[in-house]
Design a protein around this motif. Sequence first.
Motif, PDB file in Angstrom:
ATOM      1  N   LYS A 188       0.839  -1.196   0.000  1.00 32.79           N
ATOM      2  CA  LYS A 188       0.000   0.000   0.000  1.00 32.79           C
ATOM      3  C   LYS A 188       0.878   1.252   0.000  1.00 32.79           C
ATOM      4  O   LYS A 188       1.562   1.553   0.971  1.00 32.79           O
ATOM      5  CB  LYS A 188      -0.928  -0.004   1.219  1.00 32.79           C
ATOM      6  N   SER A 190       1.243   5.339  -0.413  1.00 30.91           N
ATOM      7  CA  SER A 190       0.449   6.540  -0.183  1.00 30.91           C
ATOM      8  C   SER A 190       1.384   7.661   0.280  1.00 30.91           C
ATOM      9  O   SER A 190       2.580   7.426   0.444  1.00 30.91           O
ATOM     10  CB  SER A 190      -0.613   6.267   0.883  1.00 30.91           C
ATOM     11  N   PRO A 191       0.845   8.856   0.547  1.00 27.44           N
ATOM     12  CA  PRO A 191       1.709   9.925   1.061  1.00 27.44           C
ATOM     13  C   PRO A 191       2.447   9.513   2.334  1.00 27.44           C
ATOM     14  O   PRO A 191       3.412  10.153   2.734  1.00 27.44           O
ATOM     15  CB  PRO A 191       0.719  11.058   1.343  1.00 27.44           C
ATOM     16  N   VAL A 192       1.984   8.458   2.982  1.00 27.30           N
ATOM     17  CA  VAL A 192       2.613   7.979   4.207  1.00 27.30           C
ATOM     18  C   VAL A 192       3.984   7.337   3.921  1.00 27.30           C
ATOM     19  O   VAL A 192       4.844   7.269   4.782  1.00 27.30           O
ATOM     20  CB  VAL A 192       1.640   6.992   4.899  1.00 27.30           C
ATOM     21  N   TYR A 226      -3.770   5.965  -4.312  1.00 26.80           N
ATOM     22  CA  TYR A 226      -3.072   5.627  -3.068  1.00 26.80           C
ATOM     23  C   TYR A 226      -3.764   4.457  -2.373  1.00 26.80           C
ATOM     24  O   TYR A 226      -4.983   4.334  -2.405  1.00 26.80           O
ATOM     25  CB  TYR A 226      -2.976   6.864  -2.157  1.00 26.80           C
ATOM     26  N   ASP A 227      -2.961   3.609  -1.754  1.00 28.39           N
ATOM     27  CA  ASP A 227      -3.464   2.462  -0.987  1.00 28.39           C
ATOM     28  C   ASP A 227      -4.364   1.527  -1.797  1.00 28.39           C
ATOM     29  O   ASP A 227      -5.162   0.792  -1.232  1.00 28.39           O
ATOM     30  CB  ASP A 227      -4.256   2.954   0.245  1.00 28.39           C
TER      31      ASP A 227
END
Lengths: 664, 364
Positions: A188, A190-192, A226-227
Motif C-alpha cells: 500500500k 500513499s503519502p505515508v 493511493y493504498d
Amino acid sequence: MRGVTTHKRRRALARLATLLTLLAGSSGWVLADDSLEELEQAALAAAVDRVAPSVVRIDTVGGRERVGETAVGPGPTTGLIVSEDGFIVSSAFGFAQQPASILVTLPDGARARARLIAADRSRQLVLLKVDGAKRLPVSAPAPLADVRVGAWAIAVGRTYEAARPNVSIGIVSALGRIWGKAVQTDAKISPVNYGGPLVDVAGRVIGILVPMSPSESGEAAGVDWYDSGIGFAVPLEHVLSVLPRLRAGETLEPGVLGVNLVEGSMFSQPAELAAVRPNSPAYKAGLQAGDRIVEIDGTSIERQTQFKRQLLPRYAGDKVRLTIARGEERFDREIELIAKLEPYAHPFLGVLPRRDPAAGDAVAAGVRVRYVFAESAAAKAGIKAGDVLVGLAGKDVTDLASVRLLLQQVEIGQQVEVAVRRGEETLELKVEPVAVSDAVPDDLPPAREPRPAFVGERPATGKFALELPEHANKASVFVPGNYDPAVAYGLLVWLPASAEDAAAEAQFERWQAQAEALDLIVLVPRPGQPAGWAQSDLEFIGHAMERLVADYRIDRARIAVGGAGTGGSVAFVVASAQRPLVRGVIALEAPPAGRMPENEPIHPLAIYSANSKGATNARAIEAGAERLRAARFPVTRRELAKPEGLSDDEHAHLERWLDSLDRF
Amino acid sequence: MMDYPLFVPRARCLSRARCRVGVVVACAVALVATSGGAIRVAAADWHATIAGAQQKSVKIHGAGGFRGLEAYQSGILISAEGHVLTLWSYVLDTEDVSVTLDDGRKFTAKLLGADPKLEIALLKIDAADLSHFELTEAAAASIGQRVLALSNVFGIATGEEAVSVQHGHVAAATSLAAHRGVFESTYRGPVYILDAMTNNPGSAGGALVALDGRLIGLLGKELRDSAHNVWLNYAMPVSAIEETVRQMLAGRFKPSTADEPATAVANSWSLEALGVVLVPDLVPRTPPFIDTLRRGSPAEQAGLLPDDLVLYINNRLVPSAQALRAELSQIDQGDELRLTVMRHSELIEVTLRVGAAPSQGGQP
C-alpha cells in the motif's frame, strides 16, 4: 528500539529463511508451516531493520495547500539517504507545494536543514542535500536483474513515528511499468511512504516510491491510486545512474522529440508521424508527416506502444538514433531530445467551409468556402465565399480532412500556393497563413442548403435521458427533431455548476431552441454525487461523449465543452482529459481549472471566455486567458452586461463562435 | 462477574530487551500457561484460526440507515455468556440493537456500558457456551507482523454468513494523541496502523487477530489522516481498553463526559505574551517567520531575532503561522517553552522559563 543481539539474530534468521526456502524449492521438501511462517516473519522484519537507518523523515514548513486538483497534507514525508555526505532522494510529491523550509531528521535523531538540489521531472523525484553530514548509512540497491515478479516487496516510510519506520508489505506486481520507468507493487503506497524505499526481502532497495500514472504526468498524478494495491517505485539502480547529474544541480526533464503520431490504437498502429512540430528536434532533423519510425537505437519498432516505451523513459539532452521509413526509402537520423517545445500556433487561412453533405457523385471534390474572415490571409489573397478549394501547397484537396492534414505541414508566415475553382476557372493564389484568429464573424451565411426531411431509420431524437452502465451519473441529451444522418452535427457538452443548477437548465433550453439552426446535439451530464463534480465524473463525461460520437454523425471539428461558473471551470478539466475529442471550451464567469491543456497540431482547441464587468473572479479569468494565449490558443474574450446570464445579442455572438469552430 | 487474572501480553514481553523483574515473573507465568497448550493455537493452521475467530465475531444492527449512515457494525464475543465488545457509535444509540452470531442466531442486545472517550461499548446477549476471545490472552503486535482483520465490512455478511476476513500487516504503532489536530477522533490512545483496507463502513468493532488466533485489537472507525490526506486503517490494542472493559464487566464503570473541551489551557502562551509579531499571515500556509520583537519581551530576552523562522515548539513541528498560534495556546505559561528556530541555515534552540532568565543553547 531493538538491541544489537536481536538485530544480528534476525539477520541470521533471514539468511536461514532464504536457505530453507531454496532447499524446499529444490528438493520438494515440505517444511512445517510453523517454522516457515515464523522465519518469513523474521526475514521481513530483518529487511526493514536493514534499510531503516537510511530512511529519513522529512518535515516541511510553509507552502501551498493544493497541487493542481490534489489537496496536500502538511504531514511529514520520507526520504532515502543515497550518499554518506548527505544526499537524500525523495518523491517530488512531498515538495510540490514549494515549502519554505525543509528539515530532515537524521538517523541519530539530529535535525538538519536540507536544500533542494535538483529534480527529475520525468520520474517525479527530488534530490535534497543536508550540509555537513558525514558517514551517513547508505543502503544497497537491488540489482534490477534480480527483481522478480511475485517476490516480497516492502514499502518503508518514516512518517507516523520519527523513531520507527512504518511498513507495508506486498509483492512485486510487475516490472517496466509507466513506459519502463517504474516497478509496480501491491504494497500500500500513499503519502505515508512516498519518497521512501521499496525493499526486497534482503533489505536491498528496489526503488523509490512515487505516485505515478500511466496516462498523466506531474507531481500529483497517480495520487488518487493511493493504498489501492497499485503503487510504483523508480528503480534505485536507475536513480544512482543519474545521481551525478542530479548532484551537479541539473534538473532532468522528460525528452521531447516534437512529433504527433497518427490517431488510432497505439497498440496496433505503426509509429507513423501525423505531424512534426516546427522548430522541434524532429523538424530540424528533417522528419515529415507520413514518415514511419521503424527503429530506435537498433530496437525495431512496429507499433506505437513500442515507440513510446523506447522514447518516453529518455531525458532531455539524450540522443536517439532513429531509423525512418519514407516510402521505399530508409534513413537514419541522430536526434537530441529537448525539454520543451515552442508553443505551437495553428496556421490559419481565414476560411470557413460549407457543410453540405457530399453529393452521390464525386464531382464535389474539394472544399467549398462558406465564409472568408475579414482581413485574413485568404481575404488578402482574394479567396471568396463560394470558391472551391482544390489544392494546397502543391497537393490536391479532396475533403476537409485533407485540408487539415496539409495545413499541419504549413508554417506561419511562409507563402503557400492555393488552388481554387471559381465557376469554370481554376485560380492559383498565394496565401501567407497567420496564427489562428480569435475573431467571431458578425454575420454568417448558412453552412449548408436546406434538405428535404429525412425519411428512414434514425437514432433517438428530441430530449432524452442518457445512462451508461457502471456509472451513477445521469445525463440529458437533445438531438434536433429533423436529425439527418447525412448531415454532420456539432456536439456541445454543457456542464451545470452542480447537481441542481436551475440556470444551467435554462441555458440547456436555450441551446435546444438553437440546436436545429446550428446542426447541434447538446449533452448535459450531471455530477454523480450531490456534492458536485468529482474526478470520477470525468470518465462518465468521456464515455457519454464517445457514445454520442458512435451513435450520431458528429463533426469532429465542432465538439465543444462549456458551462457557467463551476461548470465553466470544469469544462477546462474535461477538455484536458478529452484532448483528442474537444475542439472548443466555453467558460462563462469561470477561470480555467486543472492542468493547462496541451496545444497540439492535430488537436486544435479554441476558447470562449466571457465574464461580467466587476465579477469577483475577473482577475483570475483574465490571468487564465493570458496564460492560454501565451500557450498560443485562440482565446475569444467577451465582457458581459449582467452576471445572471447572456443577453440575446451575447448569446448570438456565442452561437456564431460555436458555428465557426471548424475554421481553418 | 468474571474474575480477571493478571493481564500479560506475551509477545511484547519476550521482545523487550530489558524486562523488569516483576514482568519477568509475569512472563514465566505466561510461558507456563502456553506450554499447557491453553493459549497458543498452532501458528501453522491459520485456516483453523480464521474459522475460530469468525465464530467469535458478531454482526451488530441498530440505528442509522439515513443520510448515508450505515445501520450496522461489528463486534466480538469476550465471554461464554454473551458479552460483546464493540465500538461506541450512533448504531448503538437506540433501544433496538441486535447481535447476530455466525450460526445465524439473532439476539436483542442490552447495553451494559459505554465509554464515549475510548469509543468502546459493552453489550450483553442472553446466550451461553459461546466461543469467545479471552482478553487476558491478547497479543501485542510488532511492526510488519502478519495479521487478520475480521469484520462485517460493508455489511456483506448476513444471517449465518461468517464475517469477512482480510489479511495484512501492522504498518506502524503510534498514538493518535501524538498527532494533535490530525485525526478527528475522541479516542486519543495508542493504535496499530494496518496496511490493509480494514476500516470501512461496518468494520468498526471487528477483531484484529494474530495468525495464532489471539486477539490483538479492536478495529476502529473510519478516520481520515489530515496530515497526509489519506484514510487511515487502524485498530485499538487490547491493552488500551482492557482495564475499562474489566470495569464494565464488573459493573463499576462510570463514563467520563465525552465532551470535555480539548485541553483548554487557562494561562497559555501566545504571540503577544512572547512579544513576537510574525510576518503577515496572508496565504494558507504562511511560514512562521518573526517580523518584529517587542522590546524587553521574553522572546527578545531569549535572543530571538527578526527573520528567524520558528520550526519547533517543544519539539513539535509548526509548519505554518496558524499552527504556531494553535500550538502556543496549548502550553501553559508556567511550563517550559522550547523554541527551535532557523537563522540563516543554522538551527538554534532557545528555552523560555517563567521566573528564570531565558537561556540560549546552541544547536540541538
